[in-house]
Design a protein around this motif. Structure first.
Motif, PDB file in Angstrom:
ATOM      1  N   MET A 142      53.967  36.864  77.275  1.00 25.86           N
ATOM      2  CA  MET A 142      54.690  37.940  77.700  1.00 25.86           C
ATOM      3  C   MET A 142      56.085  38.143  76.831  1.00 25.86           C
ATOM      4  O   MET A 142      56.509  39.448  76.495  1.00 25.86           O
ATOM      5  CB  MET A 142      55.043  37.828  79.216  1.00 25.86           C
ATOM      6  CG  MET A 142      54.133  37.554  80.071  1.00 25.86           C
ATOM      7  SD  MET A 142      53.080  39.240  80.065  1.00 25.86           S
ATOM      8  CE  MET A 142      53.934  40.506  80.359  1.00 25.86           C
ATOM      9  N   THR A 143      56.569  37.108  76.444  1.00 26.95           N
ATOM     10  CA  THR A 143      57.787  37.304  75.440  1.00 26.95           C
ATOM     11  C   THR A 143      57.373  38.159  74.436  1.00 26.95           C
ATOM     12  O   THR A 143      58.164  39.066  73.978  1.00 26.95           O
ATOM     13  CB  THR A 143      58.193  35.832  75.251  1.00 26.95           C
ATOM     14  OG1 THR A 143      58.801  35.171  76.517  1.00 26.95           O
ATOM     15  CG2 THR A 143      59.523  35.877  74.441  1.00 26.95           C
ATOM     16  N   ASN A 144      56.429  37.731  73.618  1.00 29.84           N
ATOM     17  CA  ASN A 144      56.056  38.205  72.377  1.00 29.84           C
ATOM     18  C   ASN A 144      55.674  39.767  72.654  1.00 29.84           C
ATOM     19  O   ASN A 144      55.879  40.853  71.746  1.00 29.84           O
ATOM     20  CB  ASN A 144      54.993  37.731  71.608  1.00 29.84           C
ATOM     21  CG  ASN A 144      55.807  36.244  71.121  1.00 29.84           C
ATOM     22  OD1 ASN A 144      56.151  36.330  69.985  1.00 29.84           O
ATOM     23  ND2 ASN A 144      55.300  35.096  71.708  1.00 29.84           N
ATOM     24  N   SER A 145      54.863  39.957  73.543  1.00 34.32           N
ATOM     25  CA  SER A 145      54.460  41.411  73.870  1.00 34.32           C
ATOM     26  C   SER A 145      55.359  42.125  74.315  1.00 34.32           C
ATOM     27  O   SER A 145      55.394  43.416  74.077  1.00 34.32           O
ATOM     28  CB  SER A 145      53.257  41.199  75.251  1.00 34.32           C
ATOM     29  OG  SER A 145      52.264  40.421  74.768  1.00 34.32           O
ATOM     30  N   ILE A 146      56.386  41.670  75.089  1.00 33.07           N
ATOM     31  CA  ILE A 146      57.477  42.827  75.548  1.00 33.07           C
ATOM     32  C   ILE A 146      58.255  43.084  74.139  1.00 33.07           C
ATOM     33  O   ILE A 146      58.719  44.136  73.837  1.00 33.07           O
ATOM     34  CB  ILE A 146      58.408  42.125  76.322  1.00 33.07           C
ATOM     35  CG1 ILE A 146      57.688  42.119  77.836  1.00 33.07           C
ATOM     36  CG2 ILE A 146      59.654  42.887  76.512  1.00 33.07           C
ATOM     37  CD1 ILE A 146      58.317  41.482  78.853  1.00 33.07           C
ATOM     38  N   ARG A 147      58.603  42.024  73.256  1.00 35.79           N
ATOM     39  CA  ARG A 147      59.131  42.117  72.047  1.00 35.79           C
ATOM     40  C   ARG A 147      58.552  43.359  71.166  1.00 35.79           C
ATOM     41  O   ARG A 147      59.068  44.320  70.665  1.00 35.79           O
ATOM     42  CB  ARG A 147      59.576  41.262  71.413  1.00 35.79           C
ATOM     43  CG  ARG A 147      60.261  41.101  69.999  1.00 35.79           C
ATOM     44  CD  ARG A 147      59.970  39.872  69.161  1.00 35.79           C
ATOM     45  NE  ARG A 147      58.646  39.493  68.922  1.00 35.79           N
ATOM     46  CZ  ARG A 147      58.249  38.551  68.224  1.00 35.79           C
ATOM     47  NH1 ARG A 147      59.106  37.553  68.255  1.00 35.79           N
ATOM     48  NH2 ARG A 147      56.908  38.201  67.947  1.00 35.79           N
ATOM     49  N   ASN A 148      57.348  43.332  71.138  1.00 35.67           N
ATOM     50  CA  ASN A 148      56.410  44.155  70.434  1.00 35.67           C
ATOM     51  C   ASN A 148      56.404  45.585  71.152  1.00 35.67           C
ATOM     52  O   ASN A 148      56.708  46.428  70.139  1.00 35.67           O
ATOM     53  CB  ASN A 148      55.063  43.726  70.378  1.00 35.67           C
ATOM     54  CG  ASN A 148      54.565  42.392  69.493  1.00 35.67           C
ATOM     55  OD1 ASN A 148      55.472  42.066  68.727  1.00 35.67           O
ATOM     56  ND2 ASN A 148      53.541  41.768  69.722  1.00 35.67           N
ATOM     57  N   ALA A 149      56.523  45.645  72.148  1.00 36.39           N
ATOM     58  CA  ALA A 149      56.830  47.100  72.841  1.00 36.39           C
ATOM     59  C   ALA A 149      57.973  47.774  72.726  1.00 36.39           C
ATOM     60  O   ALA A 149      57.943  48.836  72.250  1.00 36.39           O
ATOM     61  CB  ALA A 149      56.560  46.777  74.316  1.00 36.39           C
ATOM     62  N   GLN A 150      59.023  46.965  72.652  1.00 34.63           N
ATOM     63  CA  GLN A 150      60.390  47.291  72.285  1.00 34.63           C
ATOM     64  C   GLN A 150      60.412  47.992  70.782  1.00 34.63           C
ATOM     65  O   GLN A 150      60.958  49.002  70.164  1.00 34.63           O
ATOM     66  CB  GLN A 150      61.628  46.413  72.591  1.00 34.63           C
ATOM     67  CG  GLN A 150      61.591  46.188  74.256  1.00 34.63           C
ATOM     68  CD  GLN A 150      62.939  44.942  74.076  1.00 34.63           C
ATOM     69  OE1 GLN A 150      62.811  44.342  73.507  1.00 34.63           O
ATOM     70  NE2 GLN A 150      63.018  44.820  75.227  1.00 34.63           N
TER      71      GLN A 150
END
Length: 367
Positions: A142-150
């Protein structure tokens, strides 16, 4: 003026416990040497106690025997009074051997053996990759996925798409089938040197390691003298040397038969021996030659090594000897199989077996 003299207070229970531990450690060694005969081992222990005063006035050999019965390590036959070791003792043998031989080595994680291949395995790794259809939601980082989304969509309005998702790759874990061959020919106790007891310890330690840590693996133990036969892991403490020649051919044939029935892709043979092949069966008769390297026996042994190579079954030979003519035979045997060979003293045998066990499992991995 009368003063007071202070001394360390040592509770009686502590004294009893310390004496019991000392006697138990010695007794376990004697049990292995006597092939699991508790009565003979106790006789030896009594003689050692007379000479070295291991027991104390408050805790004697009789107390030690009573404690072994209470703790479930010994059982007594009511008809003849003979003692017998129990399954609990056999389990303690394996645990002690594992601690003695492998205890000082660095722990290599829990679970099964790691490979260098990622995929749909059963334990999370550390590598990240893009989400693919069929990946479990539990593996999404989740951490890396949210960072990618931003990064991909900005911070104005939060939006998470499939292209933003990253997952933690599982590590695929291997399963290995190992056959351990133990030489029980007469040479294993020749010239006053006990080679069978260290071999038994290594077998017990390896079995305990696989039973407790690598539960998906299989370990089969066979012994070879004039013939070869399979033994149960629980029977290792009772293993003893006989008046046998060394029928390596029979041992390899039995090991191959066992491994053919295993469904694992990774298969290997470990052979602990101290001498050359001196025997083989031709029809119903035994062909024997203890003098030098017999060409007929050696040829059949090398043929089996080559057959194992074709079946992708590496053989690791642990030679507890260093005679020049034996080294030449082992060299040819190893070349025919494309396996490994080690010339080890008794003290370092366990560490070498353990390290090669781990190395072979990684090396033999195939899709």
């Amino acid at each position: 003026m009368q003063g007071y003299r202070f001394t360390d207070f040592v509770p009686e229970d502590t004294v009893r416990e310390g004496t019991y531990d000392s006697l138990w450690n010695i007794y376990k060694e004697l049990l292995l040497i006597t092939a699991g005969d508790p009565n003979e081992a106790l006789s030896w222990l009594t003689n050692l106690d007379k000479q070295y005063h291991i027991s104390t006035k408050n805790y004697g050999i009789g107390d030690f025997i009573d404690d072994l019965k209470k703790k479930g390590y010994l059982s007594e036959n009511p008809e003849n009074g003979k003692l017998k070791i129990t399954a609990k003792t056999e389990s303690d043998f394996r645990k002690s051997a594992l601690e003695e031989i492998f205890g000082k080595l660095r722990k290599s994680g829990s679970g099964n053996h790691k490979t260098f291949v990622n995929g749909q395995g059963d334990e999370k790794g550390v590598d990240l990759r893009d989400f693919q259809f069929g990946d479990s939601p539990d593996n999404i980082s989740m951490t890396n996925s949210i960072r990618n989304a931003q990064i991909n969509h900005g911070t104005g309005e939060f939006m998470l798409t499939e292209g933003d998702l990253e997952v933690v790759d599982n590590e695929y874990r291997t399963q290995t089938s190992t056959v351990l061959m133990i030489d029980i020919s007469h040479s294993m106790i020749l010239y006053g040197e006990d080679r069978i007891t260290p071999a038994k310890k290594v077998a017990m330690a390896l079995s305990e390691l696989i039973l407790k840590k690598y539960k998906k693996d299989t370990l089969d133990v066979i012994v070879f003298g004039n013939d070869a036969w399979q033994i149960e892991i629980k029977d290792l403490p009772y293993l003893s040397v006989g008046p046998y020649h060394t029928n390596t051919v029979a041992g390899l044939e039995l090991a191959m038969d066992i491994l053919r029935k295993r469904k694992n892709h990774n298969k290997q043979i470990f052979m602990i021996t101290d001498g050359k092949p001196t025997c083989m069966k031709v029809g119903v008769k035994y062909y024997k030659n203890s003098f030098g390297l017999d060409p007929k026996i050696i040829k059949q042994t090398l043929n089996l090594a080559a057959s194992c190579r074709k079946l992708n079954i590496p053989i690791t030979t642990f030679m507890i000897a260093s005679d020049p003519y034996l080294k030449q035979f082992v060299k040819e045997f190893t070349a025919a199989n494309n396996g490994n060979a080690y010339y080890s003293d008794l003290k370092g045998l366990g560490n070498i077996v353990f390290e090669d066990f781990k190395k072979n499992r990684r090396k033999n991995y195939r899709w």
